[in-house]
Motif scaffolding. Structure first.
Motif, PDB file in Angstrom:
ATOM      1  N   GLY A 241       1.022  -0.983   0.455  1.00  0.00           N
ATOM      2  CA  GLY A 241      -0.279   0.085   0.260  1.00  0.00           C
ATOM      3  C   GLY A 241       1.183   1.010   0.438  1.00  0.00           C
ATOM      4  O   GLY A 241       0.593   2.128  -0.354  1.00  0.00           O
ATOM      5  N   LEU A 242       2.099   1.370   1.364  1.00  0.00           N
ATOM      6  CA  LEU A 242       2.692   2.212   0.690  1.00  0.00           C
ATOM      7  C   LEU A 242       3.574   2.670  -0.767  1.00  0.00           C
ATOM      8  O   LEU A 242       3.397   3.701  -1.155  1.00  0.00           O
ATOM      9  CB  LEU A 242       3.735   2.513   1.115  1.00  0.00           C
ATOM     10  CG  LEU A 242       2.868   2.495   3.559  1.00  0.00           C
ATOM     11  CD1 LEU A 242       4.426   2.160   4.253  1.00  0.00           C
ATOM     12  CD2 LEU A 242       2.988   3.440   3.967  1.00  0.00           C
ATOM     13  N   GLN A 243       4.091   1.103  -1.239  1.00  0.00           N
ATOM     14  CA  GLN A 243       4.323   1.612  -2.263  1.00  0.00           C
ATOM     15  C   GLN A 243       3.712   2.156  -3.250  1.00  0.00           C
ATOM     16  O   GLN A 243       3.946   3.048  -4.473  1.00  0.00           O
ATOM     17  CB  GLN A 243       4.999   0.865  -3.236  1.00  0.00           C
ATOM     18  CG  GLN A 243       6.032  -0.377  -2.408  1.00  0.00           C
ATOM     19  CD  GLN A 243       6.843  -1.529  -2.555  1.00  0.00           C
ATOM     20  OE1 GLN A 243       6.892  -2.000  -3.467  1.00  0.00           O
ATOM     21  NE2 GLN A 243       6.771  -2.294  -1.533  1.00  0.00           N
ATOM     22  N   VAL A 244       2.406   2.007  -3.584  1.00  0.00           N
ATOM     23  CA  VAL A 244       1.399   2.836  -4.226  1.00  0.00           C
ATOM     24  C   VAL A 244       0.850   3.534  -4.132  1.00  0.00           C
ATOM     25  O   VAL A 244       0.834   4.992  -5.077  1.00  0.00           O
ATOM     26  CB  VAL A 244       0.152   1.277  -4.262  1.00  0.00           C
ATOM     27  CG1 VAL A 244      -1.579   2.891  -5.340  1.00  0.00           C
ATOM     28  CG2 VAL A 244       0.238  -0.062  -4.807  1.00  0.00           C
ATOM     29  N   GLN A 245       1.055   3.845  -2.903  1.00  0.00           N
ATOM     30  CA  GLN A 245       0.628   5.379  -2.813  1.00  0.00           C
ATOM     31  C   GLN A 245       2.307   6.511  -2.805  1.00  0.00           C
ATOM     32  O   GLN A 245       1.401   7.356  -3.386  1.00  0.00           O
ATOM     33  CB  GLN A 245      -0.082   5.376  -1.520  1.00  0.00           C
ATOM     34  CG  GLN A 245      -0.242   7.074  -0.465  1.00  0.00           C
ATOM     35  CD  GLN A 245      -0.473   7.335   0.674  1.00  0.00           C
ATOM     36  OE1 GLN A 245      -0.082   6.395   1.722  1.00  0.00           O
ATOM     37  NE2 GLN A 245      -0.084   7.994   1.186  1.00  0.00           N
ATOM     38  N   GLU A 246       3.371   5.967  -2.651  1.00  0.00           N
ATOM     39  CA  GLU A 246       4.258   6.496  -2.631  1.00  0.00           C
ATOM     40  C   GLU A 246       4.278   6.702  -4.513  1.00  0.00           C
ATOM     41  O   GLU A 246       4.506   7.707  -5.335  1.00  0.00           O
ATOM     42  CB  GLU A 246       5.123   6.013  -3.112  1.00  0.00           C
ATOM     43  CG  GLU A 246       6.490   7.217  -2.777  1.00  0.00           C
ATOM     44  CD  GLU A 246       7.648   5.948  -2.276  1.00  0.00           C
ATOM     45  OE1 GLU A 246       9.278   6.655  -2.150  1.00  0.00           O
ATOM     46  OE2 GLU A 246       7.656   5.094  -2.100  1.00  0.00           O
ATOM     47  N   THR A 247       4.408   5.694  -5.735  1.00  0.00           N
ATOM     48  CA  THR A 247       4.085   5.716  -7.136  1.00  0.00           C
ATOM     49  C   THR A 247       2.342   7.356  -7.168  1.00  0.00           C
ATOM     50  O   THR A 247       2.932   7.546  -8.558  1.00  0.00           O
ATOM     51  CB  THR A 247       3.938   4.212  -7.479  1.00  0.00           C
ATOM     52  OG1 THR A 247       4.741   3.574  -6.889  1.00  0.00           O
ATOM     53  CG2 THR A 247       3.697   4.339  -8.520  1.00  0.00           C
ATOM     54  N   TRP A 248       1.736   6.912  -7.157  1.00  0.00           N
ATOM     55  CA  TRP A 248       0.524   7.948  -7.224  1.00  0.00           C
ATOM     56  C   TRP A 248       0.929   8.842  -6.660  1.00  0.00           C
ATOM     57  O   TRP A 248       1.062   9.806  -7.795  1.00  0.00           O
ATOM     58  CB  TRP A 248      -0.843   7.330  -6.554  1.00  0.00           C
ATOM     59  CG  TRP A 248      -1.438   8.228  -6.402  1.00  0.00           C
ATOM     60  CD1 TRP A 248      -1.794   9.185  -6.185  1.00  0.00           C
ATOM     61  CD2 TRP A 248      -2.615   8.450  -7.881  1.00  0.00           C
ATOM     62  NE1 TRP A 248      -3.042  10.480  -6.474  1.00  0.00           N
ATOM     63  CE2 TRP A 248      -3.370   9.476  -7.357  1.00  0.00           C
ATOM     64  CE3 TRP A 248      -2.383   7.816  -8.899  1.00  0.00           C
ATOM     65  CZ2 TRP A 248      -4.226  10.198  -8.103  1.00  0.00           C
ATOM     66  CZ3 TRP A 248      -3.651   8.332  -9.797  1.00  0.00           C
ATOM     67  CH2 TRP A 248      -4.190   8.925  -9.449  1.00  0.00           C
ATOM     68  N   ASN A 249       1.986   9.356  -5.676  1.00  0.00           N
ATOM     69  CA  ASN A 249       2.386  10.707  -5.378  1.00  0.00           C
ATOM     70  C   ASN A 249       3.564  11.352  -6.247  1.00  0.00           C
ATOM     71  O   ASN A 249       3.246  12.612  -6.562  1.00  0.00           O
ATOM     72  CB  ASN A 249       3.028  10.485  -3.502  1.00  0.00           C
ATOM     73  CG  ASN A 249       1.774  10.850  -2.899  1.00  0.00           C
ATOM     74  OD1 ASN A 249       0.601  10.712  -3.302  1.00  0.00           O
ATOM     75  ND2 ASN A 249       2.082   9.775  -1.535  1.00  0.00           N
ATOM     76  N   LYS A 250       4.411  10.887  -6.494  1.00  0.00           N
ATOM     77  CA  LYS A 250       5.372  10.437  -7.392  1.00  0.00           C
ATOM     78  C   LYS A 250       4.558  11.169  -9.008  1.00  0.00           C
ATOM     79  O   LYS A 250       5.537  12.277  -9.732  1.00  0.00           O
ATOM     80  CB  LYS A 250       6.334   9.813  -8.191  1.00  0.00           C
ATOM     81  CG  LYS A 250       6.729   9.236  -6.901  1.00  0.00           C
ATOM     82  CD  LYS A 250       8.384   8.095  -7.264  1.00  0.00           C
ATOM     83  CE  LYS A 250       9.077   8.584  -5.539  1.00  0.00           C
ATOM     84  NZ  LYS A 250      10.529   7.516  -5.604  1.00  0.00           N
ATOM     85  N   THR A 252       1.465  11.748  -9.720  1.00  0.00           N
ATOM     86  CA  THR A 252       0.660  13.175 -10.096  1.00  0.00           C
ATOM     87  C   THR A 252       1.948  14.141  -9.972  1.00  0.00           C
ATOM     88  O   THR A 252       1.548  15.505 -10.263  1.00  0.00           O
ATOM     89  CB  THR A 252      -0.155  13.362  -8.683  1.00  0.00           C
ATOM     90  OG1 THR A 252       0.548  13.024  -7.112  1.00  0.00           O
ATOM     91  CG2 THR A 252      -1.396  12.607  -8.862  1.00  0.00           C
ATOM     92  N   HIS A 253       2.368  14.338  -9.070  1.00  0.00           N
ATOM     93  CA  HIS A 253       3.640  15.327  -8.978  1.00  0.00           C
ATOM     94  C   HIS A 253       4.704  15.250 -10.396  1.00  0.00           C
ATOM     95  O   HIS A 253       4.289  16.876 -10.783  1.00  0.00           O
ATOM     96  CB  HIS A 253       4.340  15.280  -8.316  1.00  0.00           C
ATOM     97  CG  HIS A 253       6.040  16.089  -7.914  1.00  0.00           C
ATOM     98  ND1 HIS A 253       5.494  17.467  -7.627  1.00  0.00           N
ATOM     99  CD2 HIS A 253       7.179  16.269  -8.388  1.00  0.00           C
ATOM    100  CE1 HIS A 253       6.237  18.087  -7.237  1.00  0.00           C
ATOM    101  NE2 HIS A 253       8.011  17.583  -7.469  1.00  0.00           N
TER     102      HIS A 253
END
Length: 307
Positions: A241-250, A252-253
């Protein structure tokens, strides 16, 4: 009949410095009785003579203090490195040891596991009474496996004796200057002695602060404790879950940065559009001219060859 005895100016200043800056005028009589008159102060000369007198007293005090020395006054610093099973539990145990030994925690730095160093590390700085240094090191060594241990000591006994001697002499000088100031007559003399008295008091405060700092360092020893976990952290990989969230944040940024970049590019093109239009017109005119004149250049050789 009374006759007054006048002393030379240099002798009077020297006598005034020895007696605290006061010049007495004596009168001789048949029964050798004396009457004291109002003091006459020469502040500048008295201060200079008094300073010279205090310098000689200071030299004598330093010579005497160099003969008699107390036991060594040591500033001790220790460093110990431990490998422990749990860094967090060890930090709690160290806090209990500090409270037990009546010490102080003066620094704590924790390093979370990283890719280049997967082990959990921490550095603790504590201050312990000098007489409890050895026992504290023994208590700390029981918390894990000792990797290294060292103790350094610096003897500051000579500096302490020097500060104490200088402080004593300056306090005597302060007392003598205060006496001179109390008996001074003119405003000029009072101001001169007051300035000298202020300088002496400032020096006393500075030396007193340095003396207290050295005494505090002698009374309390410093220990630097380095902790390292025995094994690397088991959670080196973050959760899914943390990896998916980190990828989504990157992502979108990155999308936002790209959109802002396009917007900035459009603004630059709008601002420089006149120059771009002129440049485009020049290219268009050059192409028109080239198309117009190129057939004439190709047909001229053919006409000459037919003739």
């Amino acid at each position: 009949m009374y006759t007054s005895i006048k002393f030379p100016r240099t002798s009077a200043l020297f006598i005034s410095a020895l007696l605290g800056g006061v010049i007495f005028t004596s009168c001789a009589s048949s029964d050798r009785s004396t009457n004291q008159s109002a003091p006459q102060i020469a502040a500048n000369g008295a201060v200079s003579q008094l300073t010279a007198l205090e310098d000689s007293v200071s030299q004598n005090a330093e010579t005497a203090s160099s003969i008699v020395r107390s036991r060594p006054q040591l500033i001790k610093k220790a460093a110990i490195s431990l490998t422990v099973n749990s860094v967090e539990k060890t930090i709690d145990a160290v806090s209990q040891i500090i409270n037990k030994q009546q010490g102080d925690l003066i620094g704590l730095k924790q390093q979370q596991p990283k890719t280049d160093n997967p082990r959990y590390t921490a550095t603790i700085q504590l201050r312990i009474p000098e007489n409890l240094l050895e026992s504290t090191l023994e208590e700390l060594a029981k918390l894990g496996t000792v990797e290294s241990r060292n103790i350094t000591a610096e003897d500051v006994g000579d500096r302490l004796v020097d500060f104490q001697a200088r402080l004593t002499n300056l306090q005597k000088t302060e007392a003598n200057l205060q006496k001179i100031m109390d008996r001074a007559g003119s405003v000029r003399d009072v101001l001169s002695v007051a300035q000298e008295l202020s300088n002496v008091r400032q020096t006393i405060e500075q030396i007193n602060a340095q003396l207290k700092s050295l005494q505090n360092q002698v009374a309390y020893s410093t220990i630097t404790l380095n902790l390292q976990a025995a094994v690397s952290s088991t959670s080196s990989q973050p959760a899914l879950g943390l990896q998916v969230q980190e990828t989504w944040n990157k992502s979108t940024h990155s999308f936002g940065s790209f959109s802002v970049g396009l917007l900035k590019l459009g603004i630059w093109l709008i601002v420089y559009s006149p120059y771009l239009l002129i440049f485009a017109a020049l290219i268009y005119g050059f192409n028109r001219w080239r198309r117009t004149h190129s057939p004439r250049l190709t047909q001229a050789p053919e006409s000459t060859s037919s003739e």
